[in-house]
Enzyme design. Sequence first.
Site, mmCIF file in Angstrom:
data_model
loop_
_atom_site.group_PDB
_atom_site.id
_atom_site.type_symbol
_atom_site.label_atom_id
_atom_site.label_comp_id
_atom_site.label_asym_id
_atom_site.label_seq_id
_atom_site.Cartn_x
_atom_site.Cartn_y
_atom_site.Cartn_z
ATOM 1 N N GLY A 8 -7.264 -44.348 -27.407
ATOM 2 C CA GLY A 8 -7.670 -45.483 -28.336
ATOM 3 C C GLY A 8 -8.045 -44.907 -29.727
ATOM 4 O O GLY A 8 -8.169 -45.975 -30.741
ATOM 5 N N ALA A 9 -7.729 -43.617 -30.072
ATOM 6 C CA ALA A 9 -7.656 -43.193 -31.551
ATOM 7 C C ALA A 9 -6.546 -43.213 -31.993
ATOM 8 O O ALA A 9 -6.363 -42.733 -33.264
ATOM 9 C CB ALA A 9 -8.661 -42.033 -31.619
ATOM 10 N N GLY A 13 -3.669 -47.685 -30.430
ATOM 11 C CA GLY A 13 -5.046 -47.678 -29.871
ATOM 12 C C GLY A 13 -6.041 -48.087 -30.954
ATOM 13 O O GLY A 13 -7.055 -49.007 -30.782
ATOM 14 N N ASP A 62 -10.301 -36.037 -22.039
ATOM 15 C CA ASP A 62 -8.921 -35.814 -21.501
ATOM 16 C C ASP A 62 -8.593 -36.605 -20.275
ATOM 17 O O ASP A 62 -9.402 -36.386 -19.255
ATOM 18 C CB ASP A 62 -8.538 -34.132 -21.529
ATOM 19 C CG ASP A 62 -7.166 -33.966 -21.609
ATOM 20 O OD1 ASP A 62 -6.221 -34.582 -20.766
ATOM 21 O OD2 ASP A 62 -6.812 -33.074 -22.277
ATOM 22 N N VAL A 63 -7.509 -37.459 -20.404
ATOM 23 C CA VAL A 63 -7.197 -37.945 -19.250
ATOM 24 C C VAL A 63 -6.637 -37.290 -18.109
ATOM 25 O O VAL A 63 -6.617 -37.708 -16.942
ATOM 26 C CB VAL A 63 -5.989 -39.193 -19.436
ATOM 27 C CG1 VAL A 63 -6.274 -40.069 -20.448
ATOM 28 C CG2 VAL A 63 -4.820 -38.441 -20.076
ATOM 29 N N ALA A 84 -0.951 -40.878 -23.866
ATOM 30 C CA ALA A 84 0.411 -40.260 -23.437
ATOM 31 C C ALA A 84 0.910 -39.648 -24.201
ATOM 32 O O ALA A 84 0.712 -39.562 -25.604
ATOM 33 C CB ALA A 84 1.371 -41.473 -23.016
ATOM 34 N N TYR A 187 10.538 -37.513 -21.083
ATOM 35 C CA TYR A 187 9.375 -38.773 -21.503
ATOM 36 C C TYR A 187 9.671 -40.179 -20.633
ATOM 37 O O TYR A 187 8.736 -40.494 -20.150
ATOM 38 C CB TYR A 187 9.594 -39.017 -23.121
ATOM 39 C CG TYR A 187 8.629 -40.313 -23.390
ATOM 40 C CD1 TYR A 187 7.502 -40.118 -23.148
ATOM 41 C CD2 TYR A 187 9.289 -41.188 -24.048
ATOM 42 C CE1 TYR A 187 6.720 -41.265 -23.856
ATOM 43 C CE2 TYR A 187 8.732 -42.383 -24.486
ATOM 44 C CZ TYR A 187 7.320 -42.314 -24.304
ATOM 45 O OH TYR A 187 6.536 -43.529 -24.661
#
Length: 376
Positions: A8-9, A13, A62-63, A84, A187
Amino acid sequence: MNILITGGAGFIGSNLSLRLLEKGYQVTVLDNLLPQVHGENPEEESPLFQNILGKVNFIKGDVTKKSDWQKVLNNQDAIIHLAALTGTGQSMYQIDKYTDVNVSGTAKMLDVLVNESHQIKKVILASSRAVYGEGKYFHKDLGIVYPESRKLGDLENADFEVKSNMGEILTPLPTDESSSLHPISVYGITKQIQEQLVMSVCSSVNIDAVALRFQNVYGAGQSLQNPYTGILSIFSSQILNDENLNIFEDGEESRDFIYIDDAVEAIILSLENTDLNKEIFNIGTGISTTVLDVAKTLKKYYKKDIEINISGQFRIGDIRHNFAEISWAQKKLNFYPKISFEEGIRKFTTWVLKQKKGKINLNQSLNEMREKGLLK
């Protein structure tokens, strides 16, 4: 509603966060503030991060860490999963990293959603036109065809157009959501897997799922320091530093460019439409623009007397043409992009000229690809 935005940054986002706040949503952002995007000191160097700081509930995380997902999901109603690693070229030699962030990060989100308590009702995934690979084409005898990657020998001979197996040049068509998926970059492969994971798992636990296959998103606010962020930032940096432009292939390769405001609107429409589940939408303009036209338009608005050189260089993993068929998004989402390419470039260049002058380290990214044999 309480909305969690991963990544979101970032460019999309941060713009989305501000728009949702305007509409009265409560926004939580999970972002690791990747230096490639935000610099080493984000609070000082990243306008994207500065725009949301103090306005959203920001959590640095971190995801790829399950514990971070567990921290942020409490009391959230929906997830907009933007986090991503992007960039087709870089993905071809950072395979483990791209797979870890894009695939494993998504898998960890879904694992928590399946196995732990929460109130998530919808997941919106940012996918990509890269899932279509070389896209959809027309052959006068065969009809619709989905070609494989262009042959290395043809590219080395400056023969860049997509051809049939018989060597005939094919006519590009817009890709619709039912087009064959055949990504040719790491990707693109990770985005296809993300889609499959989200659609399969969410439906099993009664969570609505939407995937948005974005074309090339650009506009005011995008990173001007990331060499993997796209040609608009790269060309802008070169032009404003009085450098001549180096155009890959013959300049006639084309993309579908969608302005950031329209991209954000598509996400909000997907969020607020309660009649969506296991839906996939192309998000673009449906209009194809060549790279050479992009360069000429930027040169016009920056009013710089630089040269545009057609180099004939090419990258392994690049596609020739891709533009979206958006009739399904128009019908189901009521999504109609409002900003033309000409107006979008005017808005973008006006914003760029107000920013602190910087320089993208393009040579580093090109040298990396050259060393790996991916730049010819």
